[in-house]
Design a protein around this motif. Structure first.
Motif, PDB file in Angstrom:
ATOM      1  N   GLY A 115     -55.705  31.571  29.693  1.00 38.97           N
ATOM      2  CA  GLY A 115     -54.752  31.937  30.732  1.00 38.97           C
ATOM      3  C   GLY A 115     -54.825  31.002  31.911  1.00 38.97           C
ATOM      4  N   LEU A 116     -54.218  31.449  33.003  1.00 36.13           N
ATOM      5  CA  LEU A 116     -54.186  30.667  34.241  1.00 36.13           C
ATOM      6  C   LEU A 116     -55.180  31.269  35.224  1.00 36.13           C
ATOM      7  CD1 LEU A 116     -52.844  28.570  36.139  1.00 36.13           C
ATOM      8  CD2 LEU A 116     -51.153  30.338  36.692  1.00 36.13           C
ATOM      9  N   VAL A 117     -56.020  30.411  35.801  1.00 30.48           N
ATOM     10  CA  VAL A 117     -57.030  30.882  36.755  1.00 30.48           C
ATOM     11  C   VAL A 117     -57.169  29.842  37.856  1.00 30.48           C
ATOM     12  CG1 VAL A 117     -58.935  29.838  35.460  1.00 30.48           C
ATOM     13  CG2 VAL A 117     -59.371  31.814  36.931  1.00 30.48           C
ATOM     14  N   GLU A 118     -57.535  30.293  39.040  1.00 27.83           N
ATOM     15  CA  GLU A 118     -57.768  29.372  40.145  1.00 27.83           C
ATOM     16  C   GLU A 118     -59.129  28.690  39.994  1.00 27.83           C
ATOM     17  OE1 GLU A 118     -55.146  31.527  43.685  1.00 27.83           O
ATOM     18  OE2 GLU A 118     -57.340  31.455  43.810  1.00 27.83           O
ATOM     19  N   ASP A 151     -61.136  21.302  33.650  1.00 26.50           N
ATOM     20  CA  ASP A 151     -61.387  22.140  32.470  1.00 26.50           C
ATOM     21  C   ASP A 151     -60.084  22.539  31.789  1.00 26.50           C
ATOM     22  OD1 ASP A 151     -63.984  23.744  34.346  1.00 26.50           O
ATOM     23  OD2 ASP A 151     -64.236  22.241  32.760  1.00 26.50           O
ATOM     24  N   THR A 152     -58.963  22.216  32.396  1.00 27.07           N
ATOM     25  CA  THR A 152     -57.667  22.560  31.805  1.00 27.07           C
ATOM     26  C   THR A 152     -57.494  21.879  30.460  1.00 27.07           C
ATOM     27  OG1 THR A 152     -56.605  22.906  33.962  1.00 27.07           O
ATOM     28  CG2 THR A 152     -55.171  22.356  32.106  1.00 27.07           C
ATOM     29  N   ALA A 153     -57.222  22.670  29.432  1.00 29.81           N
ATOM     30  CA  ALA A 153     -57.102  22.150  28.068  1.00 29.81           C
ATOM     31  C   ALA A 153     -56.741  23.291  27.133  1.00 29.81           C
ATOM     32  CB  ALA A 153     -58.415  21.515  27.615  1.00 29.81           C
ATOM     33  N   VAL A 154     -56.418  22.925  25.905  1.00 28.83           N
ATOM     34  CA  VAL A 154     -56.364  23.914  24.830  1.00 28.83           C
ATOM     35  C   VAL A 154     -57.774  24.010  24.256  1.00 28.83           C
ATOM     36  CG1 VAL A 154     -55.384  24.520  22.598  1.00 28.83           C
ATOM     37  CG2 VAL A 154     -53.955  23.396  24.328  1.00 28.83           C
ATOM     38  N   TYR A 155     -58.281  25.225  24.155  1.00 29.66           N
ATOM     39  CA  TYR A 155     -59.628  25.455  23.646  1.00 29.66           C
ATOM     40  C   TYR A 155     -59.551  25.962  22.215  1.00 29.66           C
ATOM     41  CZ  TYR A 155     -61.743  24.615  28.167  1.00 29.66           C
ATOM     42  OH  TYR A 155     -62.182  24.018  29.329  1.00 29.66           O
ATOM     43  N   TYR A 156     -60.342  25.329  21.357  1.00 29.76           N
ATOM     44  CA  TYR A 156     -60.368  25.669  19.937  1.00 29.76           C
ATOM     45  C   TYR A 156     -61.762  26.150  19.538  1.00 29.76           C
ATOM     46  CZ  TYR A 156     -56.198  22.698  19.712  1.00 29.76           C
ATOM     47  OH  TYR A 156     -54.957  22.139  19.907  1.00 29.76           O
ATOM     48  N   CYS A 157     -61.822  27.156  18.687  1.00 30.10           N
ATOM     49  CA  CYS A 157     -63.104  27.486  18.080  1.00 30.10           C
ATOM     50  C   CYS A 157     -63.131  26.924  16.673  1.00 30.10           C
ATOM     51  CB  CYS A 157     -63.380  28.984  18.098  1.00 30.10           C
ATOM     52  SG  CYS A 157     -62.464  29.943  16.907  1.00 30.10           S
ATOM     53  N   ALA A 158     -64.333  26.704  16.176  1.00 32.46           N
ATOM     54  CA  ALA A 158     -64.507  26.087  14.867  1.00 32.46           C
ATOM     55  C   ALA A 158     -65.775  26.619  14.219  1.00 32.46           C
ATOM     56  CB  ALA A 158     -64.574  24.568  15.009  1.00 32.46           C
ATOM     57  N   ASP A 162     -65.781  22.928   9.503  1.00 34.47           N
ATOM     58  CA  ASP A 162     -64.983  23.159   8.305  1.00 34.47           C
ATOM     59  C   ASP A 162     -63.693  23.918   8.564  1.00 34.47           C
ATOM     60  OD1 ASP A 162     -68.201  23.735   7.264  1.00 34.47           O
ATOM     61  OD2 ASP A 162     -67.030  22.119   6.356  1.00 34.47           O
ATOM     62  N   TYR A 163     -63.711  24.797   9.542  1.00 34.23           N
ATOM     63  CA  TYR A 163     -62.543  25.636   9.816  1.00 34.23           C
ATOM     64  C   TYR A 163     -62.248  25.624  11.309  1.00 34.23           C
ATOM     65  CZ  TYR A 163     -63.710  27.346   5.171  1.00 34.23           C
ATOM     66  OH  TYR A 163     -64.007  27.431   3.832  1.00 34.23           O
ATOM     67  N   TRP A 164     -60.960  25.740  11.627  1.00 29.14           N
ATOM     68  CA  TRP A 164     -60.506  25.670  13.022  1.00 29.14           C
ATOM     69  C   TRP A 164     -59.509  26.772  13.321  1.00 29.14           C
ATOM     70  CZ3 TRP A 164     -62.183  22.020  16.542  1.00 29.14           C
ATOM     71  CH2 TRP A 164     -62.966  20.981  16.017  1.00 29.14           C
ATOM     72  N   GLY A 165     -59.533  27.229  14.561  1.00 26.35           N
ATOM     73  CA  GLY A 165     -58.510  28.142  15.034  1.00 26.35           C
ATOM     74  C   GLY A 165     -57.309  27.376  15.554  1.00 26.35           C
ATOM     75  N   GLN A 166     -56.312  28.125  16.025  1.00 16.56           N
ATOM     76  CA  GLN A 166     -55.073  27.523  16.500  1.00 16.56           C
ATOM     77  C   GLN A 166     -55.138  27.122  17.966  1.00 16.56           C
ATOM     78  OE1 GLN A 166     -52.280  26.790  14.528  1.00 16.56           O
ATOM     79  NE2 GLN A 166     -53.896  27.161  13.027  1.00 16.56           N
ATOM     80  N   GLY A 167     -56.098  27.614  18.681  1.00 11.97           N
ATOM     81  CA  GLY A 167     -56.280  27.221  20.075  1.00 11.97           C
ATOM     82  C   GLY A 167     -55.708  28.216  21.063  1.00 11.97           C
ATOM     83  N   THR A 168     -56.273  28.210  22.267  1.00 10.96           N
ATOM     84  CA  THR A 168     -55.773  29.034  23.363  1.00 10.96           C
ATOM     85  C   THR A 168     -55.767  28.178  24.623  1.00 10.96           C
ATOM     86  OG1 THR A 168     -56.039  31.149  24.534  1.00 10.96           O
ATOM     87  CG2 THR A 168     -58.063  29.998  23.937  1.00 10.96           C
ATOM     88  N   GLN A 169     -54.688  28.287  25.394  1.00 11.44           N
ATOM     89  CA  GLN A 169     -54.525  27.436  26.574  1.00 11.44           C
ATOM     90  C   GLN A 169     -55.311  27.990  27.755  1.00 11.44           C
ATOM     91  OE1 GLN A 169     -52.590  24.463  27.038  1.00 11.44           O
ATOM     92  NE2 GLN A 169     -53.698  24.432  28.996  1.00 11.44           N
ATOM     93  N   VAL A 170     -56.050  27.113  28.406  1.00 11.99           N
ATOM     94  CA  VAL A 170     -56.721  27.432  29.661  1.00 11.99           C
ATOM     95  C   VAL A 170     -56.194  26.468  30.720  1.00 11.99           C
ATOM     96  CG1 VAL A 170     -58.911  27.416  30.907  1.00 11.99           C
ATOM     97  CG2 VAL A 170     -58.806  28.341  28.579  1.00 11.99           C
ATOM     98  N   THR A 171     -55.669  27.027  31.790  1.00 11.63           N
ATOM     99  CA  THR A 171     -55.146  26.222  32.885  1.00 11.63           C
ATOM    100  C   THR A 171     -55.852  26.625  34.178  1.00 11.63           C
ATOM    101  OG1 THR A 171     -52.985  26.068  31.803  1.00 11.63           O
ATOM    102  CG2 THR A 171     -53.096  25.495  34.141  1.00 11.63           C
TER     103      THR A 171
END
Length: 123
Positions: A10-13, A90-97, A111-120
């Motif tokens: 999400g969006l955070v200050e 730190d703003t980026a799309v964050y992926y777990c793997a 070996d495996y990846w998620g689709q990502g979540t946006q951090v702004t």
């Protein structure tokens, strides 16, 4: 097939906190190391943190050490990334793997990846 689903972005200050979650399915979760990567616009995928299958060891990128914490709950098949003292960089799309190596850190060791979540992070 294996699914990794991230949430919590999400969006955070600047200076704020977020907690990312990654829920796994169709994966023998407790036998995989779990990691977080991030990718900012125009940049490559950057290692953030990894936790071993047991949760006994964790490793972090220097850029997040002391601010981020990775943890896991094998019963819930979920890995978390607690992010504190967030900065605009730190703003980026964050992926777990998920990776079978003991402590994978390069993107091609997973070996495996998620689709990502946006951090702004706003300044």
């Amino acid at each position: 097939q294996v699914q990794l689903v991230e949430s919590g972005g999400g969006l955070v200050e600047a200076g704020g906190s977020l907690r990312l979650s990654c829920a796994a399915s169709r994966l023998t979760f407790s036998t995989y190391a779990m990691g977080w990567f991030r990718q900012a616009p125009g940049s490559g995928r950057e290692f953030v943190a990894v936790i071993t299958w047991s949760g006994g060891s964790t490793y972090y990128a220097d850029s997040v050490k002391g601010r981020f914490a990775i943890s896991r709950d094998n019963a819930k098949k979920t890995v978390y990334l607690q992010m504190n003292s967030l900065k605009p960089e730190d703003t980026a799309v964050y992926y777990c793997a998920a990776g079978r190596r003991l402590t994978p850190r390069a993107w091609n060791e997973f070996d495996y990846w998620g689709q990502g979540t946006q951090v702004t992070v706003s300044s």
